[in-house]
Scaffold this active site. Structure first.
Site, PDB file in Angstrom:
ATOM      1  N   ILE A  80       0.830  -1.200   0.000  1.00 37.57           N
ATOM      2  CA  ILE A  80       0.000   0.000   0.000  1.00 37.57           C
ATOM      3  C   ILE A  80       0.867   1.254   0.000  1.00 37.57           C
ATOM      4  O   ILE A  80       0.567   2.235  -0.687  1.00 37.57           O
ATOM      5  CB  ILE A  80      -0.949  -0.015   1.202  1.00 37.57           C
ATOM      6  N   LYS A  92      -1.607  -2.555  15.264  1.00 33.64           N
ATOM      7  CA  LYS A  92      -2.289  -1.614  14.385  1.00 33.64           C
ATOM      8  C   LYS A  92      -3.337  -0.808  15.162  1.00 33.64           C
ATOM      9  O   LYS A  92      -3.543   0.385  14.889  1.00 33.64           O
ATOM     10  CB  LYS A  92      -2.941  -2.345  13.217  1.00 33.64           C
ATOM     11  N   TYR A 140      -0.328  -8.589  15.849  1.00 30.83           N
ATOM     12  CA  TYR A 140      -0.333  -7.655  14.723  1.00 30.83           C
ATOM     13  C   TYR A 140      -1.549  -6.727  14.810  1.00 30.83           C
ATOM     14  O   TYR A 140      -1.430  -5.504  14.684  1.00 30.83           O
ATOM     15  CB  TYR A 140      -0.358  -8.417  13.403  1.00 30.83           C
TER      16      TYR A 140
END
Length: 329
Positions: free
Chosen positions: A29, A182, A178
């Protein structure tokens, strides 16, 4: 009614003279954020850990965007002590936006730590960006209306932080660690804007997420990413709900460029939060709780060694209306 034209992801407004930094701009991204921003005439700096991959990304962008003003700096968010020198190497007098995109994800145990002793995903994805923002604040404050854009994840929507175990020492599960890293990033983005407003800063902090962005739905960039015909065919059913990483970049690009975007907002894909053009969406209920991000902020200051007045412009003062509570209490 506003006279501004509807937002078009394929016809971005010009940004000549502005300077943007994209962490992890060499792949995924982040690469597409950098490529799309480069087409606006801005100077785009890629913050990358691997010089070889950075050069490949630069060559790809220059080939697709003739005349683009794009360059790279070496950046390792897992090495907190290096970030001050990285900011100096930018060689700019002001920064109009930073996109906090870089991240690391581990699929399998065991738990890994950075050289600073932090769990790798939490230490890189959250603490690295937290510390980087501290060093960038004088450059951001020098711009007329700079933005800090934090790339969260839809995976964080179902997660909750354990403030007593931010480093996942008790029960380490890679996917959960993870998602929580985030979520910590997204909490940081919301809390940063709250504190910036409290001190009257011209800098705004916006949180975005890419929805469901898959490699198999991402167009090829031969030097950076190659999508095979087989991958394209097998992913066709998923395209009904998900999208490629080029589209996953749209929310961050809009947060950087659109003057209608405001600090403290959350932006994501239009269709079920998973695919489509970017739109503002309600801030998730757990992100709106002021207590957790305030405690996370204090813990992050401790873990990174950042004091409240370490750098001019850093909003270290406790946000108004937030109770004094130590992390984990």
């Amino acid at each position: 009614m506003s006279s501004a034209p509807p937002w078009d992801v394929r016809r971005l407004p010009g940004a000549d003279g502005r300077v943007f930094l994209v962490t992890g701009g060499n792949a995924g991204i982040g690469y597409f954020v950098a490529e799309q921003l480069s087409a606006t005439g801005a100077t785009v700096v890629l913050g990358c850990r691997d010089p070889g991959r950075a050069e490949a990304a630069l060559a790809s962008i220059r080939g697709r965007v003739p005349g683009s003003r794009v360059r790279a700096v070496r950046m390792d968010l897992a090495d907190l002590s290096s970030l001050g020198a990285v900011v100096e190497s930018l060689g700019v007098e002001r920064l109009d936006a930073v996109v906090h995109n870089a991240g690391v994800a581990l699929d399998d145990p065991p738990r890994v730590e950075t050289g600073d002793g932090n769990e790798l995903m939490f230490g890189t994805n959250h603490l690295g960006h937290f510390a980087l923002t501290r060093w960038l604040m004088p450059l951001l404050s020098a711009a007329p209306a700079a933005r800090v854009v934090t790339m969260g994840s839809f995976a964080a929507k179902s997660e909750r932080l354990d403030l007593d175990d931010l480093q996942s020492r008790k029960d380490y599960r890679p996917k959960r660690a993870y998602g929580r890293s985030k979520l910590a990033q997204m909490y940081f983005g919301v809390e940063l804007d709250r504190r910036l407003r409290a001190v009257g800063s011209t800098v705004a902090s916006v949180v975005v997420h890419p929805g469901g962005a898959l490699d198999s739905l991402t167009p090829s960039r031969p030097l950076v990413h190659v999508r095979t015909a087989g991958a394209r065919l097998s992913a066709a059913p998923a395209s009904l709900l998900l999208q490629g990483k080029h589209a996953g970049a749209w929310s961050a690009v809009r947060a950087v460029l659109d003057p209608a975007v405001r600090g403290g907002q959350l932006w994501g894909p239009r269709v079920f939060g998973l695919r489509g053009e970017p739109r503002r969406e309600p801030v998730w209920s757990h992100l709106a709780d002021p207590l957790v991000p305030a405690r996370l902020w204090d813990a992050s200051c401790d873990l990174t060694g950042i004091g409240s007045s370490a750098v001019p412009g850093w909003p270290g003062l406790r946000a108004a209306g937030v109770a004094e509570r130590a992390p984990g209490k």
